[in-house]
Design a protein around this motif. Structure first.
Motif, PDB file in Angstrom:
ATOM      1  N   UNK A 108      41.653  18.038  45.566  1.00 27.43           N
ATOM      2  CA  UNK A 108      42.529  18.299  44.429  1.00 27.43           C
ATOM      3  C   UNK A 108      42.041  19.508  43.639  1.00 27.43           C
ATOM      4  N   UNK A 109      40.706  19.573  43.463  1.00 25.91           N
ATOM      5  CA  UNK A 109      40.139  20.690  42.695  1.00 25.91           C
ATOM      6  C   UNK A 109      40.393  22.021  43.398  1.00 25.91           C
ATOM      7  N   UNK A 110      40.242  22.010  44.724  1.00 19.24           N
ATOM      8  CA  UNK A 110      40.500  23.246  45.467  1.00 19.24           C
ATOM      9  C   UNK A 110      41.916  23.750  45.177  1.00 19.24           C
ATOM     10  N   UNK A 111      42.872  22.805  45.226  1.00 18.76           N
ATOM     11  CA  UNK A 111      44.244  23.183  44.912  1.00 18.76           C
ATOM     12  C   UNK A 111      44.363  23.714  43.503  1.00 18.76           C
ATOM     13  N   UNK A 112      43.718  23.019  42.563  1.00 18.35           N
ATOM     14  CA  UNK A 112      43.798  23.442  41.169  1.00 18.35           C
ATOM     15  C   UNK A 112      43.237  24.840  40.994  1.00 18.35           C
ATOM     16  N   UNK A 113      42.091  25.101  41.641  1.00 13.73           N
ATOM     17  CA  UNK A 113      41.468  26.419  41.475  1.00 13.73           C
ATOM     18  C   UNK A 113      42.364  27.516  42.060  1.00 13.73           C
ATOM     19  N   UNK A 114      42.932  27.243  43.230  1.00 14.53           N
ATOM     20  CA  UNK A 114      43.835  28.249  43.809  1.00 14.53           C
ATOM     21  C   UNK A 114      45.015  28.519  42.880  1.00 14.53           C
ATOM     22  N   UNK A 115      45.600  27.445  42.322  1.00 17.36           N
ATOM     23  CA  UNK A 115      46.703  27.608  41.388  1.00 17.36           C
ATOM     24  C   UNK A 115      46.268  28.370  40.156  1.00 17.36           C
ATOM     25  N   UNK A 116      45.083  28.038  39.670  1.00 13.89           N
ATOM     26  CA  UNK A 116      44.542  28.711  38.493  1.00 13.89           C
ATOM     27  C   UNK A 116      44.420  30.211  38.742  1.00 13.89           C
ATOM     28  N   UNK A 117      43.879  30.558  39.923  1.00 22.28           N
ATOM     29  CA  UNK A 117      43.697  31.984  40.231  1.00 22.28           C
ATOM     30  C   UNK A 117      45.047  32.687  40.321  1.00 22.28           C
ATOM     31  N   UNK A 118      45.993  32.067  41.020  1.00 19.38           N
ATOM     32  CA  UNK A 118      47.332  32.666  41.075  1.00 19.38           C
ATOM     33  C   UNK A 118      47.883  32.839  39.663  1.00 19.38           C
ATOM     34  N   UNK A 119      47.735  31.796  38.851  1.00 19.09           N
ATOM     35  CA  UNK A 119      48.262  31.831  37.489  1.00 19.09           C
ATOM     36  C   UNK A 119      47.643  32.957  36.686  1.00 19.09           C
ATOM     37  N   UNK A 120      46.333  33.127  36.820  1.00 19.76           N
ATOM     38  CA  UNK A 120      45.660  34.183  36.075  1.00 19.76           C
ATOM     39  C   UNK A 120      46.133  35.548  36.567  1.00 19.76           C
ATOM     40  N   UNK A 121      46.228  35.689  37.886  1.00 21.71           N
ATOM     41  CA  UNK A 121      46.682  36.971  38.438  1.00 21.71           C
ATOM     42  C   UNK A 121      48.072  37.313  37.894  1.00 21.71           C
ATOM     43  N   UNK A 122      48.910  36.286  37.782  1.00 17.64           N
ATOM     44  CA  UNK A 122      50.285  36.522  37.341  1.00 17.64           C
ATOM     45  C   UNK A 122      50.347  36.809  35.852  1.00 17.64           C
ATOM     46  N   UNK A 123      49.718  35.964  35.056  1.00 14.76           N
ATOM     47  CA  UNK A 123      49.980  36.130  33.627  1.00 14.76           C
ATOM     48  C   UNK A 123      48.960  37.020  32.923  1.00 14.76           C
ATOM     49  N   UNK A 124      47.748  37.143  33.455  1.00 13.42           N
ATOM     50  CA  UNK A 124      46.801  38.054  32.799  1.00 13.42           C
ATOM     51  C   UNK A 124      46.914  39.470  33.347  1.00 13.42           C
ATOM     52  N   UNK A 125      47.065  39.566  34.667  1.00 17.15           N
ATOM     53  CA  UNK A 125      47.068  40.912  35.255  1.00 17.15           C
ATOM     54  C   UNK A 125      48.467  41.407  35.577  1.00 17.15           C
ATOM     55  N   UNK A 126      49.453  40.592  35.233  1.00 19.81           N
ATOM     56  CA  UNK A 126      50.831  41.057  35.368  1.00 19.81           C
ATOM     57  C   UNK A 126      51.296  41.295  36.798  1.00 19.81           C
ATOM     58  N   UNK A 127      50.688  40.627  37.760  1.00 25.91           N
ATOM     59  CA  UNK A 127      51.136  40.776  39.142  1.00 25.91           C
ATOM     60  C   UNK A 127      52.334  39.856  39.363  1.00 25.91           C
ATOM     61  N   UNK A 128      53.416  40.349  39.930  1.00 25.14           N
ATOM     62  CA  UNK A 128      54.588  39.493  40.111  1.00 25.14           C
ATOM     63  C   UNK A 128      54.244  38.259  40.956  1.00 25.14           C
ATOM     64  N   UNK A 129      54.813  37.103  40.610  1.00 27.75           N
ATOM     65  CA  UNK A 129      54.487  35.858  41.307  1.00 27.75           C
ATOM     66  C   UNK A 129      54.618  35.967  42.820  1.00 27.75           C
ATOM     67  N   UNK A 223      52.709  31.923  26.039  1.00 22.97           N
ATOM     68  CA  UNK A 223      53.353  31.853  27.351  1.00 22.97           C
ATOM     69  C   UNK A 223      52.365  32.085  28.490  1.00 22.97           C
ATOM     70  N   UNK A 224      51.454  33.040  28.297  1.00 21.91           N
ATOM     71  CA  UNK A 224      50.493  33.347  29.361  1.00 21.91           C
ATOM     72  C   UNK A 224      49.682  32.124  29.741  1.00 21.91           C
ATOM     73  N   UNK A 225      49.129  31.451  28.738  1.00 19.01           N
ATOM     74  CA  UNK A 225      48.298  30.296  29.042  1.00 19.01           C
ATOM     75  C   UNK A 225      49.103  29.177  29.679  1.00 19.01           C
ATOM     76  N   UNK A 226      50.299  28.969  29.166  1.00 17.20           N
ATOM     77  CA  UNK A 226      51.105  27.887  29.712  1.00 17.20           C
ATOM     78  C   UNK A 226      51.461  28.152  31.161  1.00 17.20           C
ATOM     79  N   UNK A 227      51.681  29.416  31.488  1.00 17.93           N
ATOM     80  CA  UNK A 227      51.987  29.716  32.893  1.00 17.93           C
ATOM     81  C   UNK A 227      50.787  29.413  33.782  1.00 17.93           C
ATOM     82  N   UNK A 228      49.611  29.719  33.277  1.00 12.60           N
ATOM     83  CA  UNK A 228      48.414  29.388  34.059  1.00 12.60           C
ATOM     84  C   UNK A 228      48.339  27.878  34.267  1.00 12.60           C
ATOM     85  N   UNK A 229      48.618  27.136  33.205  1.00  8.93           N
ATOM     86  CA  UNK A 229      48.614  25.673  33.314  1.00  8.93           C
ATOM     87  C   UNK A 229      49.604  25.221  34.383  1.00  8.93           C
TER      88      UNK A 229
END
Ligand SMILES: Nc1ncnc2c1ncn2[C@@H]1O[C@H](COP(=O)(O)OP(=O)(O)OP(=O)(O)O)[C@@H](O)[C@H]1O
Ligand SMILES: [Mg+2]
Lengths: 331, 510
Positions: A108-129, A223-229
């Protein structure tokens, strides 16, 4: 006045949403009736259970995908991340010999971390989903192969692990009602997802972001944080799918997984969730996933070759989205 | 007798649960400006959308130049020579000004295979010049302010050279000098025999520009009159169905309790803001006046953290703060109502209650983010009643509300949040005259409770009516500051607003 304000909502609202749900649900019923008539082998307890079992993995993936799709985003990585999660579970349980529950948490954690990284890439670095999760898809695929040494990891030393998917708690409670745990877990996950989406602030912001991200931001919502969540939540569901998958195959297969994300997305869309965001339900996704597996199962029973099954599913997606558009234009 | 240009009779239009139009009529002659007025939700936009084929009428008939016509879609209306400037902006944000104006009829060259951008931009240039608009045809629409976008919409509609031109609140976001340009164009169109439908909540404009006035109330046709024969008070009485008193100038309290809640020092943002310094007192309404492009919205967004600033300091209650995003501004007790209702204000696909509580969702949750729907309903019903939002229920999607009622909802969003500093950008945009004075009263009661308000408005009378103090901006700088207790005039303010000293650029000292 007060009562009227809320009450007025009730008939108009539930009638409409009932109608919306009815479209998908109605087609599911129609399909079931059709296959039951076409083949006497279809409507059997064992076959229905088989259908539910084959829905579980894709279904859980689709549940997770529903969240990101409602924000107007997409997660292309769920297929291979699911595989990575199976592999990690395998590593924890078989390679490292840790207890099963650690393996589950690890997955479960592995999944969460992958999602977290995608989320950060999207909302912090502005990379399209689309791009961020495409990259994550490759990363997870590669990592799964690297970590497993491209070979399947078997769970033969921990027979308990198999029980997660294949055992039947319900069967133990009600003799004869041998519904595998995977199905039970799928429905529990759906209820949890539905509650998250409709009754909590996460869900409310999820819809708000999908409906108008900038207006939501200007209302002081982070919004950024919520998207990461939200991407992380998707990751957790993906991890769960990975565990179910591994348990069902009694092994972590590092080369599986690619393509599952598209089936999950298809289930979400058939269920009436809009790719442009702001609209969707968990019930719809469950029905969407069921439609897909009823269709494949039924066609197989009718001895339609596998290749043609895929063609039919393709047309069903077109039809589902077209009908959805028609309805929306009327509204 | 010559046939009127347009005649609509017995028009009925129902939406699920809403009787928007009940046997409505309307007539338009060529060469006249015909005002259509009524409270928010009276059915003005709906009536005109029926005429332009956006909506299908349930009953009734439409005559065009004496012939009965069946307008089933917007293309038919366009072909007949009827075009409409919608209340909400409908430009494609990622296309240029010229591309937007000529969308669907782009000039072509070389056996019509290739787009002729040069020709398109040239034509656009001409159109822009006619309206005194200082923007480039190749600019992206998303870079324009709402007011400029509104002007582009107007130009686009005019460029069709239609026989009938419907303007749904064209001036709601414009300030006086742009309105002058618009009215000049309207006069020219009148001479050409174009019939113009003019929807507005700005009563003063009616006397200036219209020939006849039709009043609607609750989806019912009330009356049509010659503008010259009727007083504004009479029209308002017909709109609301009773005589309302209008306090001449409010019993303004003294304001400014000499406790500074917000201080801005040397705020800079490239190309938009230059060295802005001002302060806001507790219990004060500070009006910001200026023309389009003066940088008022940009200033508000910069303070709210919606845009990054390049230099400058912000103090709240004498504490220096660094605001890098709206969520932080809100934590510091600042609220901001955007001028762009459709794109930046509303969640159109969500219901009224979600929109009302969007800025305060945290207050409606118990542990683990569990939402308390009952309290949300209570609060939104309170807002709906307080602001007289016309909606069948709080579960109605916002997109089904009339423009003015949407505005009330997003205004309500900030009223539910207990902010010390409220920045309102065109808060009464599209709101009818009765509701407007209710909102003024509300703002006054807010400052009486010790809150402070920054109010941006392109309507000078509005600013003069409710602000304690006024600052005037021009080209990103503050060019004037007045206490509203002196006998200041609109002329004085306009002089500052057009004080374009872009030559000797004042160097920033601090
Ligand atoms: N698509 C729709 N679905 C349901 N109700 C609608 C729809 N469009 C308009 N209405 C309702 O019809 C009524 C009339 O709306 P309309 O937009 O014509 O008002 P208006 O006179 O233009 O008001 P405003 O001054 O606020 O723009 C309102 O009560 C509105 O809620
Ligand atoms: Mg309107």
């Amino acid at each position: 006045m007060k009562e009227a304000m809320i009450a007025a909502k009730k008939p108009a609202f539930s009638f409409k949403s009932a109608l919306e749900q009815f479209l998908a649900f109605g087609s599911l019923i129609l399909l079931i009736i059709f296959f039951s008539i076409a083949s006497s082998n279809f409507f059997h307890f064992s076959n229905i259970v088989g259908i539910l079992l084959s829905t579980a993995v894709i279904g859980v993936l689709a549940l997770g995908s529903t969240f990101v799709i409602i924000t107007g985003g997409i997660d292309l990585s769920v297929g291979t991340v699911m595989t990575l999660c199976s592999v990690m579970t395998g590593v924890f349980i078989t390679t490292l010999g840790l207890p099963v529950y650690i393996g589950i948490i690890g997955g479960l954690l592995t999944g969460a971390v992958c999602g977290l990284i995608s989320g950060i890439a999207i909302s912090r670095f502005g990379i399209p989903p689309f791009i961020a999760t495409l990259a994550m898809m490759m990363i997870a695929k590669g990592l799964a192969l690297v970590i497993s040494g491209t070979k399947p990891i078997y769970f033969t030393k921990s027979p308990v692990f198999m029980e997660i998917s294949q055992g039947s708690l319900l069967g133990d409670l009600i003799p004869g009602f041998e519904v595998p745990n995977a199905v039970l877990i799928f429905f529990i996950a759906a209820i949890v997802g539905s509650v998250l989406l409709t009754r909590t602030i996460i869900g409310r912001y999820n819809f708000a972001i999908g409906s108008n991200e900038e207006a939501t931001r200007l209302s002081g919502v982070n919004v950024r944080n919520w998207k990461i969540v939200i991407y992380t939540i998707t990751g957790v569901f993906t991890g769960l799918a990975g565990i179910l998958m591994a348990s069902r195959l009694n092994s972590a297969q590092p080369s599986l997984g690619m393509g599952y994300e598209l089936e999950a997305i298809a289930a979400v869309i058939i269920g009436g969730t809009s790719l442009s965001g702001g609209k969707g339900t968990i019930v719809g996704t469950v029905i969407g996933a069921l439609i897909m597996s009823v269709l494949t199962n039924g066609l197989r029973i009718l001895s339609v070759p596998q290749e043609w099954q895929t063609v039919v599913v393709g047309f069903v997606i077109l039809l589902a989205v077209y009908v959805d558009n028609l309805r929306r234009r009327k509204a | 007798m010559e046939h009127p240009l347009v005649k609509m009779e017995g028009i009925v239009k129902n939406f699920a649960g809403v009787h928007a139009l009940k046997e409505c009529e309307f007539e338009l002659r060529s060469g006249e400006v015909h005002a259509l007025v009524g409270e928010n939700g009276a059915g003005k936009s709906t009536m005109m959308k029926v005429l332009t084929g956006v909506y299908q009428k349930d009953q009734g008939s439409t005559f065009y130049k004496g012939k009965k016509v069946d307008i089933t879609d917007t293309a038919t209306a366009q072909k007949l020579g009827i075009s409409m400037i919608h209340q909400e902006l409908n430009l494609s944000q990622d296309l240029t000004v010229a591309q937007n104006i000529f969308i669907g009829r782009e000039p072509r060259k070389a056996i019509r295979l290739f787009l002729d951008d040069k020709e398109m931009n040239r034509k656009t240039e001409l159109l822009l010049k006619q309206m005194n608009l200082d923007i480039s045809p190749t600019m992206k629409v998303s870079e324009l302010t709402v007011a400029k976008q509104q002007m582009v919409e107007i130009i686009k509609a005019m460029s069709y050279e239609s026989q009938v031109l419907i303007m749904d609140e064209p001036t709601a976001a414009l300030s006086d000098s742009e309105i002058d340009d618009l009215f000049r164009m309207i006069e020219q169109l009148k001479l050409k025999g174009v019939g113009i439908v003019y929807i507005s909540h700005r009563m003063a404009e009616l006397k200036r520009i219209t020939d006849r006035i039709t009043v609607m109330r609750d989806g019912v046709y009330i009356n049509t009159m010659q503008t010259a024969d009727v007083s504004i008070d009479r029209i308002i009485a017909m709109m609301v169905g009773r005589e309302i008193y209008q306090p001449a100038k409010s019993e303004r309290n003294t304001g400014g309790k000499s406790e500074t809640v917000l201080q801005v020092k040397g705020l800079m943002r490239r190309n938009t803001l230059q060295d802005i310094s001002f302060s806001l007192q507790k219990g004060e309404i500070l009006g910001i006046a200026g023309l389009i492009g003066a940088g008022r919205t940009e200033l508000a967004r910069a303070i709210f953290g919606a845009d990054q600033i390049d230099a400058g300091e912000i103090f709240i209650h004498d504490q220096k703060v660094k605001i890098t995003g709206p969520h932080q501004a809100v934590k510091h007790g600042i609220g901001y109502l955007s001028e762009d209702r459709k794109h930046l204000g509303c969640l159109l696909d969500m219901d009224v209650k979600t929109n009302v509580v969007l800025a305060t969702m945290n207050d409606f949750t118990k542990g683990l983010g569990w939402i308390n729907n009952n309290r949300i309903s209570e609060t939104s019903i309170k807002i709906v009643e307080e602001l007289t939002v016309k909606t069948p229920s709080i579960g109605q999607k916002l997109k089904f509300l009339s423009g003015g009622n949407q505005q009330k909802v997003i205004l309500g969003k900030w009223l539910t949040r207990d902010c010390d500093i409220l920045i309102f950008d065109e808060p009464t945009r599209g709101i009818d005259i009765g509701a407007k004075s209710e909102i003024y009263k509300l703002l006054e009661s807010l400052v009486a409770q010790g809150k402070s308000i920054i109010m941006i408005s392109s309507e000078l009378p509005e600013i003069l009516r409710i602000s304690h103090r006024i600052i005037v901006m021009c080209e990103g700088r503050i060019t004037g500051e007045f206490n509203n207790d002196d006998d200041i005039t609109q002329e004085q303010i306009m002089a500052c607003a057009t004080n374009r000293t872009s030559s000797a650029k004042t160097e920033r000292e601090e």
